[in-house]
Design an enzyme around this catalytic site. Structure first.
Site, PDB file in Angstrom:
ATOM      1  N   LYS A  87       4.352   0.704   9.528  1.00  0.00           N
ATOM      2  CA  LYS A  87       4.556   1.926   8.752  1.00  0.00           C
ATOM      3  C   LYS A  87       4.020   3.133   9.501  1.00  0.00           C
ATOM      4  CE  LYS A  87       3.147   0.015   4.844  1.00  0.00           C
ATOM      5  NZ  LYS A  87       2.427  -0.075   3.589  1.00  0.00           N
ATOM      6  N   ARG A 111       4.318 -13.365   9.403  1.00  0.00           N
ATOM      7  CA  ARG A 111       5.025 -12.083   9.278  1.00  0.00           C
ATOM      8  C   ARG A 111       6.413 -12.208   9.873  1.00  0.00           C
ATOM      9  NH1 ARG A 111       1.386  -7.773   8.569  1.00  0.00           N
ATOM     10  NH2 ARG A 111       2.823  -6.106   8.989  1.00  0.00           N
ATOM     11  N   GLU A 148       0.879  -1.160   0.000  1.00  0.00           N
ATOM     12  CA  GLU A 148       0.000   0.000   0.000  1.00  0.00           C
ATOM     13  C   GLU A 148       0.923   1.219   0.000  1.00  0.00           C
ATOM     14  OE1 GLU A 148      -2.701   0.073   3.320  1.00  0.00           O
ATOM     15  OE2 GLU A 148      -3.506   2.024   2.725  1.00  0.00           O
TER      16      GLU A 148
END
Ligand code: ATP
Ligand code: MG
Length: 541
Positions: free
Chosen positions: A266, A256, A31
């Protein structure tokens, strides 16, 4: 075909064997709301790496369904960082490229009686969703006719309603044990300018709905994502089945990457940049790929790390020390050796006159790298910490009356420490043993310690930068990042370096003897050695 090296490859092998797919395609789906970090390196390793292994393709897919947070600056940075890691995408695409199609599919769902326009507010939808133990309540708008839904949805698209006034929901099952299937919202109204489509749209598809469609339209066969999407897979499949996708892309989740002492969200990294805790997204302390690159960590070492930690189905946390050990291994085999002192102390050899050259191996781990000449004289600098006026027992470095070997040169014996008016030691005076030259030592003098040095008349002033982790160790599990911030994680020293380092290529990595791996750079015309990783191995194997 090479043997499957993880569970994802096993699944792909089965799909190939069963004839479900013929060519493999994946996508890496960032993203564009921030810079990529080392966690994304793992995702790239999985997505690009799997495609590569099967001779398939991996697209770069920008998930830009959230217009308020996304920026072109991030798109450019993401592309730069992927290239830095050494990956090439087959095709670059954006969720927004598919907005028309995604919209058409929504009308199809409406006409098939599988989606409805709902007038409940976001709070009301949340409140009627039920819990893990209780079913949700059906929306009073659930049984609108297809015609009415279509009219309202088109009005939503045409800007007739304010943000949040209506939404489009999939009509699935309000009593499903999976909350994601309880008539999830698939379109929302948002009067926001999108970084690519501008003001064309005031309705935007939700991620869970858009993602399977984008995968399908790109020809993705295996949509590899992280474990938090596992509960969303039934919705991913519902979209594919109800829109008649064939072949339907298959979502597979993997764990992850989490690393101790690294922030990997982020949102939080953005906060550090915005509040000035770091110099920018590419600050050498940042776990972003731009930061790691700026730190001097080679892309191959990052990929090697991803390969070594492997791909698993269960979440776990990796020690930062392991990452550092991989980087150290990589540089140990490649970085030339050099000498610099971080905190210099003058050393004068009172019985040495003139100068000579001594031999230094460039990298003793690599055969054939050879040696180079280093100037030696009676005027040197050593590390302040390599001399002690009041040494503890078993102190093998320099002390009054003690002998120490100067790396690749002579044994010296310390006679005197000179102090300035404040009482600080500013110089040590020694005599050397002429018969003790490295390689031809006949002196019989024993020196247990070996210390590094730089020759004082030829050396260069250097700024040495050392770093601590931005995050201190956690005191307890789940402790908030903000409580763990290390406010004092960048340290600057005025040191002395061999002239060899000043002549080196920009950004070249060196092993500074007994200190660590450093990158040579130039800042405001001055020589800088910036720490990549220290020599100290903190990893507990
Ligand atoms: P963040 O929480 O840092 O914002 P994200 O998951 O929202 O991360 P995206 O840009 O959506 O970031 O991620 C792109 C891809 O990278 C996704 O498939 C995501 O699952 C994956 N990814 C993100 N963080 C990690 C991580 N720590 N380990 C492995 N994969 C990750
Ligand atoms: Mg995300």
């Amino acid at each position: 075909m090479a043997e499957a090296s993880n569970f994802i490859e096993q699944i792909i092998d089965e799909d190939l064997a069963a004839g479900k797919v013929t060519a493999i395609q994946t996508r890496f789906p960032p993203e564009p709301n921030g810079y990529l970090h080392i966690g994304h390196a793992k995702s790239m390793f999985v997505n690009f790496g799997t495609a590569e292994k099967y001779g398939g393709k991996c697209n770069l897919f920008f998930d830009d369904t959230n217009p308020s947070k996304e920026k072109t600056e991030f798109v450019d940075a993401i592309k730069r960082d992927i290239r830095f890691l050494g990956y090439e995408w087959a095709r670059e695409c954006y969720a927004s490229d598919f907005f028309d199609k995604i919209y058409e599919f929504a009308e199809k769902l409406i006409l098939d009686g599988k989606a409805f326009v709902c007038d409940l507010s976001a709070e009301e939808i949340k409140a009627t969703r039920g819990t893990l133990t209780e079913p949700g309540q059906e929306s009073p708008y659930r049984n609108r006719t297809a015609e009415e839904n279509l009219r309202l949805f088109r009005e939503m698209r045409d800007g007739k309603y304010a943000d949040g006034e209506k939404c489009l929901r999939a009509k699935i099952d309000m009593s499903s044990p999976n909350l994601n299937l309880r008539d999830p919202v698939i379109y929302r109204i948002l009067h926001a300018t999108h970084h690519r489509t501008g003001d064309k749209w005031c309705i935007y598809p939700m991620y869970d709905y858009a993602h399977p469609i984008c995968d399908y339209l790109q020809g993705v066969t295996h949509s590899l994502c992280t474990l938090e999407f596992e509960d969303h897979r039934p919705l991913y499949d519902w979209v594919g089945i109800n829109l008649g996708f064939s072949p339907k892309p298959r979502q597979i989740e993997f764990a992850r990457l989490n690393v101790t002492n690294l922030v990997m969200s982020k949102r939080y990294l953005k906060k550090l940049v915005e509040d000035g805790s770091v110099h920018g997204w590419d600050d050498p302390r940042m776990p972003t790929l731009a930061g790691l690159k700026n730190r001097g960590i080679p892309a191959e070492a990052i990929r090697d790390f991803c390969a070594r930690i492997g791909v698993a189905k269960a979440n776990s946390e990796c020690e930062i020390g392991y990452f550092e050990a991989v980087v150290r291994d990589y540089l140990n085999a490649r970085a030339p050796r050099a000498m610099a002192v971080v905190d210099p102390l003058k050393l004068t050899i009172t019985n040495y006159t003139g100068e000579e050259e001594v031999d230094f191996e460039i990298n003793q781990t690599q055969e054939g790298t050879g040696t180079r000449k280093v100037k030696f004289s009676g005027s040197l600098y050593i590390e302040k910490s390599d001399f002690s006026l009041d040494p503890p027992p078993k102190y093998y470095r320099l002390k009054i009356g003690g002998a120490v070997r100067l790396k690749n040169a002579y044994i010296v014996v310390c006679d005197e420490a000179v102090k300035d008016e404040t009482g600080e030691i500013v110089e040590v005076k020694c005599h050397y043993i002429p018969t003790s030259r490295s390689g031809s030592d006949t002196s019989g003098v024993k020196a247990k310690g070996v210390i590094h040095w730089v020759e004082a008349t030829s050396c260069k002033d250097v700024t040495i930068k050392q770093y601590d982790h931005l995050l201190r160790d956690a005191d307890f599990p789940g402790q908030d990042f903000s409580e763990r911030m290390n406010k004092d994680s960048e340290h600057l020293f005025r040191g002395k370096a061999e002239p060899y380092l000043a002549e080196a290529k920009e950004d070249e990595a060196f092993q500074l003897m007994r200190t660590g791996y450093y990158k040579k750079c130039t800042e405001n015309g001055g020589l800088v050695l910036s720490e990549i990783v220290s020599l100290k191995d903190n990893f507990n194997k």
